[in-house]
Design a protein around this motif. Structure first.
Motif, PDB file in Angstrom:
ATOM      1  N   VAL A 202       0.832  -1.198   0.000  1.00  0.00           N
ATOM      2  CA  VAL A 202       0.000   0.000   0.000  1.00  0.00           C
ATOM      3  C   VAL A 202       0.871   1.254   0.000  1.00  0.00           C
ATOM      4  O   VAL A 202       0.579   2.231  -0.699  1.00  0.00           O
ATOM      5  CB  VAL A 202      -0.949  -0.006   1.217  1.00  0.00           C
ATOM      6  CG1 VAL A 202      -1.518   1.383   1.482  1.00  0.00           C
ATOM      7  CG2 VAL A 202      -2.088  -0.990   0.982  1.00  0.00           C
ATOM      8  N   MET A 203       1.954   1.236   0.790  1.00  0.00           N
ATOM      9  CA  MET A 203       2.847   2.389   0.825  1.00  0.00           C
ATOM     10  C   MET A 203       3.471   2.632  -0.549  1.00  0.00           C
ATOM     11  O   MET A 203       3.504   3.773  -1.043  1.00  0.00           O
ATOM     12  CB  MET A 203       3.947   2.177   1.866  1.00  0.00           C
ATOM     13  CG  MET A 203       4.896   3.363   1.993  1.00  0.00           C
ATOM     14  SD  MET A 203       6.274   3.065   3.105  1.00  0.00           S
ATOM     15  CE  MET A 203       7.230   1.889   2.147  1.00  0.00           C
ATOM     16  N   LEU A 204       3.960   1.552  -1.185  1.00  0.00           N
ATOM     17  CA  LEU A 204       4.540   1.698  -2.516  1.00  0.00           C
ATOM     18  C   LEU A 204       3.486   2.158  -3.518  1.00  0.00           C
ATOM     19  O   LEU A 204       3.770   2.996  -4.389  1.00  0.00           O
ATOM     20  CB  LEU A 204       5.147   0.367  -2.965  1.00  0.00           C
ATOM     21  CG  LEU A 204       6.336  -0.161  -2.154  1.00  0.00           C
ATOM     22  CD1 LEU A 204       6.793  -1.512  -2.702  1.00  0.00           C
ATOM     23  CD2 LEU A 204       7.489   0.835  -2.172  1.00  0.00           C
ATOM     24  N   SER A 205       2.278   1.619  -3.388  1.00  0.00           N
ATOM     25  CA  SER A 205       1.204   1.990  -4.314  1.00  0.00           C
ATOM     26  C   SER A 205       0.839   3.463  -4.161  1.00  0.00           C
ATOM     27  O   SER A 205       0.553   4.149  -5.155  1.00  0.00           O
ATOM     28  CB  SER A 205      -0.034   1.123  -4.066  1.00  0.00           C
ATOM     29  OG  SER A 205       0.258  -0.236  -4.248  1.00  0.00           O
ATOM     30  N   SER A 206       0.833   3.949  -2.926  1.00  0.00           N
ATOM     31  CA  SER A 206       0.489   5.348  -2.690  1.00  0.00           C
ATOM     32  C   SER A 206       1.470   6.275  -3.394  1.00  0.00           C
ATOM     33  O   SER A 206       1.069   7.255  -4.050  1.00  0.00           O
ATOM     34  CB  SER A 206       0.472   5.642  -1.186  1.00  0.00           C
ATOM     35  OG  SER A 206      -0.453   4.814  -0.526  1.00  0.00           O
ATOM     36  N   ARG A 207       2.756   5.972  -3.275  1.00  0.00           N
ATOM     37  CA  ARG A 207       3.757   6.791  -3.954  1.00  0.00           C
ATOM     38  C   ARG A 207       3.644   6.642  -5.462  1.00  0.00           C
ATOM     39  O   ARG A 207       3.807   7.608  -6.212  1.00  0.00           O
ATOM     40  CB  ARG A 207       5.160   6.402  -3.488  1.00  0.00           C
ATOM     41  CG  ARG A 207       5.385   6.544  -2.004  1.00  0.00           C
ATOM     42  CD  ARG A 207       6.837   6.664  -1.662  1.00  0.00           C
ATOM     43  NE  ARG A 207       7.360   7.961  -2.081  1.00  0.00           N
ATOM     44  CZ  ARG A 207       8.508   8.476  -1.654  1.00  0.00           C
ATOM     45  NH1 ARG A 207       9.254   7.798  -0.802  1.00  0.00           N
ATOM     46  NH2 ARG A 207       8.927   9.638  -2.077  1.00  0.00           N
ATOM     47  N   ALA A 208       3.370   5.404  -5.908  1.00  0.00           N
ATOM     48  CA  ALA A 208       3.257   5.170  -7.349  1.00  0.00           C
ATOM     49  C   ALA A 208       2.047   5.885  -7.941  1.00  0.00           C
ATOM     50  O   ALA A 208       2.113   6.409  -9.054  1.00  0.00           O
ATOM     51  CB  ALA A 208       3.176   3.675  -7.626  1.00  0.00           C
ATOM     52  N   ILE A 209       0.932   5.918  -7.188  1.00  0.00           N
ATOM     53  CA  ILE A 209      -0.262   6.618  -7.671  1.00  0.00           C
ATOM     54  C   ILE A 209       0.022   8.106  -7.834  1.00  0.00           C
ATOM     55  O   ILE A 209      -0.352   8.727  -8.836  1.00  0.00           O
ATOM     56  CB  ILE A 209      -1.437   6.392  -6.702  1.00  0.00           C
ATOM     57  CG1 ILE A 209      -1.913   4.935  -6.776  1.00  0.00           C
ATOM     58  CG2 ILE A 209      -2.591   7.334  -7.017  1.00  0.00           C
ATOM     59  CD1 ILE A 209      -2.927   4.565  -5.724  1.00  0.00           C
ATOM     60  N   ALA A 210       0.694   8.681  -6.836  1.00  0.00           N
ATOM     61  CA  ALA A 210       1.049  10.102  -6.915  1.00  0.00           C
ATOM     62  C   ALA A 210       1.981  10.363  -8.097  1.00  0.00           C
ATOM     63  O   ALA A 210       1.802  11.337  -8.835  1.00  0.00           O
ATOM     64  CB  ALA A 210       1.710  10.548  -5.613  1.00  0.00           C
ATOM     65  N   SER A 211       2.949   9.482  -8.308  1.00  0.00           N
ATOM     66  CA  SER A 211       3.883   9.655  -9.418  1.00  0.00           C
ATOM     67  C   SER A 211       3.194   9.443 -10.764  1.00  0.00           C
ATOM     68  O   SER A 211       3.519  10.113 -11.750  1.00  0.00           O
ATOM     69  CB  SER A 211       5.055   8.681  -9.273  1.00  0.00           C
ATOM     70  OG  SER A 211       5.811   8.966  -8.111  1.00  0.00           O
ATOM     71  N   THR A 212       2.244   8.500 -10.806  1.00  0.00           N
ATOM     72  CA  THR A 212       1.522   8.238 -12.053  1.00  0.00           C
ATOM     73  C   THR A 212       0.773   9.477 -12.523  1.00  0.00           C
ATOM     74  O   THR A 212       0.789   9.819 -13.717  1.00  0.00           O
ATOM     75  CB  THR A 212       0.534   7.070 -11.863  1.00  0.00           C
ATOM     76  OG1 THR A 212       1.255   5.891 -11.505  1.00  0.00           O
ATOM     77  CG2 THR A 212      -0.249   6.812 -13.131  1.00  0.00           C
ATOM     78  N   LYS A 213       0.123  10.168 -11.599  1.00  0.00           N
ATOM     79  CA  LYS A 213      -0.623  11.375 -11.958  1.00  0.00           C
ATOM     80  C   LYS A 213       0.314  12.455 -12.503  1.00  0.00           C
ATOM     81  O   LYS A 213      -0.039  13.173 -13.449  1.00  0.00           O
ATOM     82  CB  LYS A 213      -1.385  11.896 -10.743  1.00  0.00           C
ATOM     83  CG  LYS A 213      -2.512  10.970 -10.282  1.00  0.00           C
ATOM     84  CD  LYS A 213      -3.204  11.518  -9.053  1.00  0.00           C
ATOM     85  CE  LYS A 213      -4.321  10.590  -8.607  1.00  0.00           C
ATOM     86  NZ  LYS A 213      -4.995  11.087  -7.373  1.00  0.00           N
ATOM     87  N   ARG A 214       1.499  12.546 -11.917  1.00  0.00           N
ATOM     88  CA  ARG A 214       2.458  13.558 -12.374  1.00  0.00           C
ATOM     89  C   ARG A 214       3.005  13.210 -13.761  1.00  0.00           C
ATOM     90  O   ARG A 214       3.214  14.096 -14.593  1.00  0.00           O
ATOM     91  CB  ARG A 214       3.590  13.672 -11.364  1.00  0.00           C
ATOM     92  CG  ARG A 214       3.181  14.368 -10.074  1.00  0.00           C
ATOM     93  CD  ARG A 214       4.197  14.097  -8.963  1.00  0.00           C
ATOM     94  NE  ARG A 214       5.549  14.415  -9.356  1.00  0.00           N
ATOM     95  CZ  ARG A 214       6.087  15.638  -9.313  1.00  0.00           C
ATOM     96  NH1 ARG A 214       5.347  16.657  -8.891  1.00  0.00           N
ATOM     97  NH2 ARG A 214       7.335  15.838  -9.669  1.00  0.00           N
ATOM     98  N   VAL A 215       3.220  11.933 -14.011  1.00  0.00           N
ATOM     99  CA  VAL A 215       3.691  11.513 -15.330  1.00  0.00           C
ATOM    100  C   VAL A 215       2.597  11.701 -16.373  1.00  0.00           C
ATOM    101  O   VAL A 215       2.855  12.139 -17.504  1.00  0.00           O
ATOM    102  CB  VAL A 215       4.165  10.044 -15.282  1.00  0.00           C
ATOM    103  CG1 VAL A 215       4.434   9.516 -16.689  1.00  0.00           C
ATOM    104  CG2 VAL A 215       5.418   9.909 -14.427  1.00  0.00           C
ATOM    105  N   GLU A 216       1.350  11.413 -15.981  1.00  0.00           N
ATOM    106  CA  GLU A 216       0.230  11.566 -16.909  1.00  0.00           C
ATOM    107  C   GLU A 216       0.032  13.021 -17.321  1.00  0.00           C
ATOM    108  O   GLU A 216      -0.396  13.303 -18.450  1.00  0.00           O
ATOM    109  CB  GLU A 216      -1.055  11.031 -16.277  1.00  0.00           C
ATOM    110  CG  GLU A 216      -1.154   9.513 -16.261  1.00  0.00           C
ATOM    111  CD  GLU A 216      -2.445   9.031 -15.640  1.00  0.00           C
ATOM    112  OE1 GLU A 216      -2.786   7.856 -15.838  1.00  0.00           O
ATOM    113  OE2 GLU A 216      -3.122   9.839 -14.961  1.00  0.00           O
TER     114      GLU A 216
END
Length: 222
Positions: A202-216
């Motif tokens: 969940v911790m990794l996913s939270s950071r990945a979700i935030a990064s995904t939005k920035r990449v998008e």
């Protein structure tokens, strides 16, 4: 992502500071890579361990296994809440990382002027301020995600105590064997381990979700 940035118009370049683009191509991409790697290796197995453990516990003894069945939706809701909340916090962390990289880039690009006008102390304080802000935001985000593991461990251990309590009474009544209670405890241990892994994911996913939005934000620009 790099190819997309190379095709930017001047107007698009003005929307994103160079420091933010660098962070998105390095740190944000690394977060996505780490999440994908851990998802393929670990995250796919953990739900199977949880579901399999609950099913096998129900096969052994339905009454004692119902404790874990009732807990499962609450734990799942808790993990989803942590992920959603953490994603917002890590979005702010990445924004603060942009600011830190921006200060570093400006200092390196203007190092001659900084030395010529003896502005080293001022720039040092400036970097210290943005770095302190990044540290505080990161601590807030990690404090939430790191609290998920001990919370889940506490809940699952309480569930084990409940199983032992009722299992002891059923053993005395002769409706349950010692072997069945031991088997359910073993399944509970596996379920607890799987939930601990999921909370880390969940911790990794939270950071990945935030990064995904920035990449998008970059990839969706026309």
């Amino acid at each position: 992502l790099y190819t997309k940035i190379q095709s930017f118009s001047y107007a698009n370049f003005n929307k994103f500071p160079a420091s933010s683009l660098i962070t998105r191509m390095t740190n944000d991409v690394n977060q996505l890579q780490l999440m994908l790697f851990m998802f393929l290796r670990i995250a796919l197995r953990s739900p199977l361990l949880v579901i399999g453990g609950i099913i096998l516990a129900l096969v052994v003894n339905v009454k004692l296994a119902l404790t874990f069945v009732f807990l499962f939706p609450f734990i799942l809701f808790f993990l989803l809440w942590v992920m959603k909340r953490s994603a917002r916090l890590f979005s702010m962390v990445q924004a603060r990382l942009d600011r830190v990289n921006g200060v570093i880039r400006e200092n390196l690009a203007g190092i001659r002027l900084i030395r010529a006008f003896t502005r080293g102390d001022h720039e040092g304080e400036r970097f210290k301020h943005v770095n302190q802000d990044l540290m505080e935001r990161t601590a807030r985000a990690l404090r939430l995600t790191e609290a998920a593991i001990p919370t889940l461990m506490f809940v699952m251990n309480v569930a084990v105590l409940v199983v032992l309590w009722f299992g002891n009474m059923d053993i005395n009544n002769g409706s349950v064997t010692v072997g069945e209670v031991v088997a359910i405890i073993n399944y509970a241990t596996r379920i607890t381990t799987a939930f601990s892994i999921l909370s880390w994911i969940v911790m990794l996913s939270s950071r990945a979700i935030a990064s995904t939005k920035r990449v998008e934000e970059i990839l969706r620009i026309l």
